[in-house]
Design a protein around this motif. Structure first.
Motif, PDB file in Angstrom:
ATOM      1  N   SER A 181      10.600   7.485 -10.047  1.00  0.00           N
ATOM      2  CA  SER A 181      10.379   8.950 -10.820  1.00  0.00           C
ATOM      3  C   SER A 181       9.469   9.992  -9.944  1.00  0.00           C
ATOM      4  O   SER A 181       9.421  11.074 -10.176  1.00  0.00           O
ATOM      5  CB  SER A 181       9.536   8.587 -12.144  1.00  0.00           C
ATOM      6  OG  SER A 181       8.247   8.004 -11.681  1.00  0.00           O
ATOM      7  N   GLY A 182       8.742   9.330  -8.888  1.00  0.00           N
ATOM      8  CA  GLY A 182       7.968  10.315  -8.153  1.00  0.00           C
ATOM      9  C   GLY A 182       8.663  10.782  -6.919  1.00  0.00           C
ATOM     10  O   GLY A 182      10.055  10.693  -6.895  1.00  0.00           O
ATOM     11  N   SER A 183       8.009  11.906  -5.958  1.00  0.00           N
ATOM     12  CA  SER A 183       8.703  12.414  -5.162  1.00  0.00           C
ATOM     13  C   SER A 183       9.171  11.564  -3.880  1.00  0.00           C
ATOM     14  O   SER A 183       9.894  12.148  -3.222  1.00  0.00           O
ATOM     15  CB  SER A 183       7.818  13.826  -4.723  1.00  0.00           C
ATOM     16  OG  SER A 183       6.569  13.045  -4.358  1.00  0.00           O
ATOM     17  N   ARG A 184       8.656  10.487  -3.788  1.00  0.00           N
ATOM     18  CA  ARG A 184       8.914   9.797  -2.634  1.00  0.00           C
ATOM     19  C   ARG A 184       8.654   8.282  -3.017  1.00  0.00           C
ATOM     20  O   ARG A 184       7.901   7.760  -4.011  1.00  0.00           O
ATOM     21  CB  ARG A 184       7.887   9.991  -1.501  1.00  0.00           C
ATOM     22  CG  ARG A 184       6.463   9.788  -1.725  1.00  0.00           C
ATOM     23  CD  ARG A 184       5.814  10.640  -0.580  1.00  0.00           C
ATOM     24  NE  ARG A 184       4.320  10.721  -0.866  1.00  0.00           N
ATOM     25  CZ  ARG A 184       3.671   9.732  -0.309  1.00  0.00           C
ATOM     26  NH1 ARG A 184       4.034   8.738   0.383  1.00  0.00           N
ATOM     27  NH2 ARG A 184       2.008   9.684  -0.644  1.00  0.00           N
ATOM     28  N   VAL A 185       9.201   7.336  -2.135  1.00  0.00           N
ATOM     29  CA  VAL A 185       9.045   6.073  -2.289  1.00  0.00           C
ATOM     30  C   VAL A 185       7.872   5.668  -1.755  1.00  0.00           C
ATOM     31  O   VAL A 185       7.142   6.219  -1.245  1.00  0.00           O
ATOM     32  CB  VAL A 185      10.254   5.065  -1.856  1.00  0.00           C
ATOM     33  CG1 VAL A 185      11.577   5.432  -2.393  1.00  0.00           C
ATOM     34  CG2 VAL A 185      10.314   5.404  -0.369  1.00  0.00           C
ATOM     35  N   LEU A 186       7.302   4.435  -1.995  1.00  0.00           N
ATOM     36  CA  LEU A 186       6.114   3.802  -1.485  1.00  0.00           C
ATOM     37  C   LEU A 186       4.975   4.828  -1.623  1.00  0.00           C
ATOM     38  O   LEU A 186       4.159   5.385  -0.680  1.00  0.00           O
ATOM     39  CB  LEU A 186       6.068   3.548  -0.042  1.00  0.00           C
ATOM     40  CG  LEU A 186       7.222   2.256   0.174  1.00  0.00           C
ATOM     41  CD1 LEU A 186       7.147   1.781   1.671  1.00  0.00           C
ATOM     42  CD2 LEU A 186       6.759   0.975  -0.579  1.00  0.00           C
ATOM     43  N   PRO A 187       4.568   5.424  -2.857  1.00  0.00           N
ATOM     44  CA  PRO A 187       3.742   6.549  -3.023  1.00  0.00           C
ATOM     45  C   PRO A 187       2.256   6.252  -2.562  1.00  0.00           C
ATOM     46  O   PRO A 187       1.513   7.200  -2.268  1.00  0.00           O
ATOM     47  CB  PRO A 187       3.762   6.878  -4.509  1.00  0.00           C
ATOM     48  CG  PRO A 187       4.210   5.653  -5.291  1.00  0.00           C
ATOM     49  CD  PRO A 187       5.165   4.762  -4.151  1.00  0.00           C
ATOM     50  N   THR A 188       1.839   5.010  -2.537  1.00  0.00           N
ATOM     51  CA  THR A 188       0.654   4.530  -1.951  1.00  0.00           C
ATOM     52  C   THR A 188       0.434   4.575  -0.513  1.00  0.00           C
ATOM     53  O   THR A 188      -0.663   4.515  -0.019  1.00  0.00           O
ATOM     54  CB  THR A 188      -0.018   3.257  -2.645  1.00  0.00           C
ATOM     55  OG1 THR A 188       1.011   2.259  -2.161  1.00  0.00           O
ATOM     56  CG2 THR A 188       0.122   3.394  -4.075  1.00  0.00           C
TER      57      THR A 188
ATOM     58  N   ARG B 237     -12.773  -4.193   0.292  1.00  0.00           N
ATOM     59  CA  ARG B 237     -12.627  -3.964   1.872  1.00  0.00           C
ATOM     60  C   ARG B 237     -11.088  -3.801   1.937  1.00  0.00           C
ATOM     61  O   ARG B 237     -10.579  -5.205   2.037  1.00  0.00           O
ATOM     62  CB  ARG B 237     -13.231  -5.028   2.564  1.00  0.00           C
ATOM     63  CG  ARG B 237     -14.750  -4.767   2.534  1.00  0.00           C
ATOM     64  CD  ARG B 237     -15.524  -5.754   3.204  1.00  0.00           C
ATOM     65  NE  ARG B 237     -16.972  -5.595   3.136  1.00  0.00           N
ATOM     66  CZ  ARG B 237     -17.652  -6.093   2.051  1.00  0.00           C
ATOM     67  NH1 ARG B 237     -17.048  -6.575   1.196  1.00  0.00           N
ATOM     68  NH2 ARG B 237     -19.031  -5.834   2.065  1.00  0.00           N
ATOM     69  N   HIS B 238     -10.355  -2.806   2.080  1.00  0.00           N
ATOM     70  CA  HIS B 238      -8.960  -2.726   2.191  1.00  0.00           C
ATOM     71  C   HIS B 238      -8.552  -3.096   3.755  1.00  0.00           C
ATOM     72  O   HIS B 238      -8.853  -2.351   4.566  1.00  0.00           O
ATOM     73  CB  HIS B 238      -8.438  -1.096   1.783  1.00  0.00           C
ATOM     74  CG  HIS B 238      -7.111  -1.148   1.732  1.00  0.00           C
ATOM     75  ND1 HIS B 238      -6.196  -2.059   0.786  1.00  0.00           N
ATOM     76  CD2 HIS B 238      -6.119  -0.477   2.361  1.00  0.00           C
ATOM     77  CE1 HIS B 238      -4.867  -1.827   1.026  1.00  0.00           C
ATOM     78  NE2 HIS B 238      -4.765  -0.658   1.976  1.00  0.00           N
ATOM     79  N   ALA B 239      -7.971  -3.860   3.845  1.00  0.00           N
ATOM     80  CA  ALA B 239      -7.487  -4.700   5.308  1.00  0.00           C
ATOM     81  C   ALA B 239      -6.184  -3.855   5.794  1.00  0.00           C
ATOM     82  O   ALA B 239      -5.882  -3.641   6.949  1.00  0.00           O
ATOM     83  CB  ALA B 239      -7.171  -6.057   5.258  1.00  0.00           C
ATOM     84  N   GLY B 240      -5.454  -3.204   4.636  1.00  0.00           N
ATOM     85  CA  GLY B 240      -4.193  -2.539   5.137  1.00  0.00           C
ATOM     86  C   GLY B 240      -3.007  -2.806   4.308  1.00  0.00           C
ATOM     87  O   GLY B 240      -3.461  -3.683   3.505  1.00  0.00           O
ATOM     88  N   SER B 241      -2.046  -1.990   4.398  1.00  0.00           N
ATOM     89  CA  SER B 241      -0.855  -2.255   3.295  1.00  0.00           C
ATOM     90  C   SER B 241       0.530  -2.554   4.249  1.00  0.00           C
ATOM     91  O   SER B 241       0.700  -1.993   4.937  1.00  0.00           O
ATOM     92  CB  SER B 241      -0.667  -1.004   2.552  1.00  0.00           C
ATOM     93  OG  SER B 241      -1.760  -0.911   1.471  1.00  0.00           O
TER      94      SER B 241
END
Length: 735
Positions: free
Chosen positions: A504-511, A647-651
């Protein structure tokens, strides 16, 4: 004050033990691989020039009691058969023994080199103590003694006795040999200290240290550390300066293979400790009896020990339980299933890449070694916060003093729950096997269909949702259709399947950052996936979907568009956000209920620099660790830890065989590099060595052969004709 000091010492020792547990298996494997390649290369060289090998056996190192040809054949066989077994850790002692004999014969009958002595000492270690954790011997140790193989039980007893009685002597031998060499070097230096200073000034200067000070420090280390090694006092700390000196000499003065062997032997002392024949072991026994927590032992539980109940055996729940392993409390883990599921790879089960057993581990086996933890199989129906008890559907009540809710989430349909029978989501093993059934059955139905329109509808797959799950599912289905099923059908070509990814959004993997989203979309398109961004699903039924006013005939639809939290907020009567997640405070406790905590997908926390904590496995684990620390501090009467900060290590997200995207903030990767990183991370985070090895081998085989090995259709062999009402879910395992 004393308790706080003990707690800090306990945490420091825990970190040291963790480092040791992580480093020792890898270090042991590297030593075995080095020894294996050394002997293997020698064997290959002999086999390549057999006439030269026979000449050497006759003239250079003849063995008086063996014919030269026999000696050459035996030597080559030992060097070709023993090294692979040593590298694999299979029959390690039996493989190391002939290699040890070969090293000693080479040393005393042919060419005396320190390298041969080093090899002999290391091989003695493996003959007596066996291979480390990363070995097939360790994997087989539990079942082999009780097997029907001849002499299995007596052999196991013999090897256990060898380790028990000769192991301490082997460790003492290594310590004494190292100590003797370094101590003699130190005596030589102190006898002629002026020459030592001159060498440090000209040959192997140490940066940032004057030559006199460097020479004095080196001499002192070589005189003091060996004494400590001999008596086994502060053994690991005594070995570290000797490792540093060896590295400095190799880097600044003389690069030699002997230094590598010194590092191996000293590393064994650091990784494994001095052994039973040491003062360190005596001191450890005293500490164990006086301060069991410092020794890594779980404290004895009093009758009135606090009761901690954890609901959900996912990443967050397990992290909370394990974090309380050395806390004086009784921990009860409740889950509706008996296994811990590695959800990030669930789509691989759904697309026939892996079997459920590859990514699921029995919870009881994971907590086998935690005496204060109990596992209950049950379906939670509510929480009575006034009576402080968890309610189960069968009428049981489980009382608690501290409660941790790690109940996870399930797929949500934005109020259109009637779509679920036609578009299953992906949150548990049953979902994955149902998706696999529908996916494989679609190709079978297409093969049977005679109507071209019906066949096209069976070969059209719609995935709703362009997040990581949707992208990975779409890429895996495309790979299966193009490669995994190639040549297996006669009436259809699976590669002609249409895979539609609706977002529904403008792109995949919006995060993800926009460039990575664009790269992912391009990779999907190259696989034949049609990416439909800016599109909304309006209806879903047995015949297909309606997307932004357009009807798409599709008999197979999968849902990856949204999630909904478990009913935890309803159980507690607590405030929740729009997704049903319980609102929690800085310590992850529920508002108004300080002894109730919510973590993972169950909680709505702003512990990420004021942003909502994402529903990711690392976030759940960090939450579980934090809550365990809070509960442990309360029980011990210590000051509570600082507020929770994620603490975000990455995606990471993968698209196909060579395509993935990785976002680590400033560092962004795409393509093959990101794919390899994705695979390594997911294998390492699996629970249990069997799963890690099994998944790695399964992927490697599938990568080389382009064939998935778990293409099983289980359950009904025909697709559902009428919608079935969704069964209410009381509890889902945490993500």
């Amino acid at each position: 004050m004393i308790d706080r000091t003990l707690h800090r010492a306990e945490r420091a020792l825990d970190l040291l033990r963790l480092a040791q547990r992580a480093a020792w298996p890898v270090f042991d494997l590297l030593i075995r691989l080095w020894l294996a390649q050394t002997f293997w290369v020698s064997g290959v060289v002999k086999l390549h020039d057999w006439e030269q090998a026979l000449f050497l056996a006759r003239t250079e190192y003849p063995v008086s009691w063996l014919d030269p040809v026999t000696a050459a054949v035996l030597g080559a066989a030992v060097e070709l058969i023993g090294p692979p077994l040593l590298a694999l850790g299979l029959a390690t002692r039996a493989a190391a023994l002939p290699l040890l004999a070969l090293s000693l014969i080479t040393q005393y009958a042919y060419l005396a080199l320190d390298q041969h002595l080093f090899q002999a000492v290391l091989l003695v270690w493996y003959v007596v103590l066996g291979a480390g954790p990363l070995s097939l011997d360790r994997r087989l140790a539990r079942g082999l003694p009780g097997s029907a193989l001849p002499f299995a039980q007596s052999g196991a007893r013999l090897l256990a006795g060898l380790t028990r009685y000769a192991g301490p002597l082997a460790q003492l031998l290594v310590r004494y040999w190292i100590a003797g060499v370094f101590f003699r070097s130190g005596l030589t230096k102190i006898t002629d200290f002026e020459t030592t200073v001159l060498l440090f000034r000209s040959e192997y200067s140490v940066p940032l240290l004057p030559p006199e000070l460097a020479a004095a420090a080196s001499t002192a280390f070589e005189l003091i550390c060996p004494v400590l090694l001999v008596i086994g006092l502060g053994t690991r700390l005594a070995a570290l300066p000797l490792i540093g000196m060896t590295l400095v000499i190799d880097a600044t003065y003389l690069h030699h293979v002997d230094h590598l062997y010194w590092l191996m032997l000293l590393g064994l002392i650091v990784a494994r400790g001095p052994g039973p024949l040491s003062l360190d072991r005596v001191i450890a026994g005293i500490v164990r009896s006086r301060f069991p927590r410092l020794a890594g032992m779980a404290p004895a539980l009093p009758e009135d020990a606090p009761r901690v109940v954890v609901v959900g055996g996912g990443f967050g729940g397990l992290a909370a339980v394990r974090g309380l392993a050395r806390t004086a409390c009784r921990v009860t883990l409740i889950d509706r299933r008996n296994h811990h599921l590695f959800q990030p790879l669930l789509y691989q089960v759904a697309t026939a890449g892996l079997s459920p057993a590859d990514i699921a581990t029995p919870i009881r086996s994971l907590l086998r070694d935690q005496p204060n933890a109990r596992v209950l199989l049950g379906d939670v129906s509510g929480v009575d916060s006034s009576e402080q008890s968890v309610l189960l559907e069968d009428g049981r009540r489980v009382p608690y003093d501290q409660l941790v809710l790690a109940t996870g989430a399930r797929h949500g349909y934005f109020g259109r729950e009637e779509w679920e029978p036609f578009a299953p989501g992906l949150k548990k093993v049953e979902d994955a096997t149902e998706i696999r059934r529908r996916l494989l059955l679609a190709f079978e139905e297409a093969e049977n269909a005679t109507d071209p329109e019906l066949r096209r509808a069976h070969l059209t797959f719609v995935i709703v949702g362009g997040g990581p799950t949707g992208v990975e599912l779409a890429g895996a289905i495309a790979e299966l259709a193009r490669h995994g099923l190639a040549g297996e059908f006669r009436a259809i070509d699976p590669a002609e399947a249409q895979i539609l990814l609706v977002q529904s959004g403008s792109r995949v993997l919006p995060t993800f950052p926009e460039p990575l989203s664009a790269s992912a979309a391009a990779s999907l398109e190259s696989l034949g996936v049609r990416v439909m961004t800016g599109s909304r699903v309006e209806t879903v039924d047995a015949q297909g979907v309606t997307v932004s006013g357009r009807r798409i005939p599709a008999r197979t639809v999968f849902w990856a568009a949204g999630v909904m939290a478990s009913p935890a907020a309803q159980w507690l009567g607590a405030p929740a956000d729009s997704a049903g997640r319980v609102k929690v405070g800085p310590d992850l406790s529920v508002t108004g209920l300080p002894n109730v905590f919510a973590i993972g997908d169950t909680a709505a926390s702003d512990g990420w620099d004021g942003q909502p904590v994402p529903g990711l496995a690392p976030a759940a684990k960090q939450g579980g660790i934090h809550v365990a620390a809070v509960i442990a501090a309360r029980i011990a009467g210590r000051t509570a830890p600082a507020p929770f900060r994620y603490r975000h290590a990455g995606s990471l997200a993968t698209i196909g065989r060579k395509a993935a995207v990785a976002d680590f903030g400033r560092l962004r990767l795409t393509g093959a590099a990101a794919w390899w990183l994705w695979g390594a991370v997911h294998v390492l985070f699996l629970s249990g060595m069997r799963n890690r090895i099994g998944v790695a081998l399964e992927w490697f085989w599938a990568y080389l052969t382009l064939r998935q090995g778990t293409r099983l259709i289980t359950g009904p062999s025909t697709p559902p004709k009428t919608p079935e009402p969704a069964r209410p879910r009381a509890l889902e395992t945490a993500s």
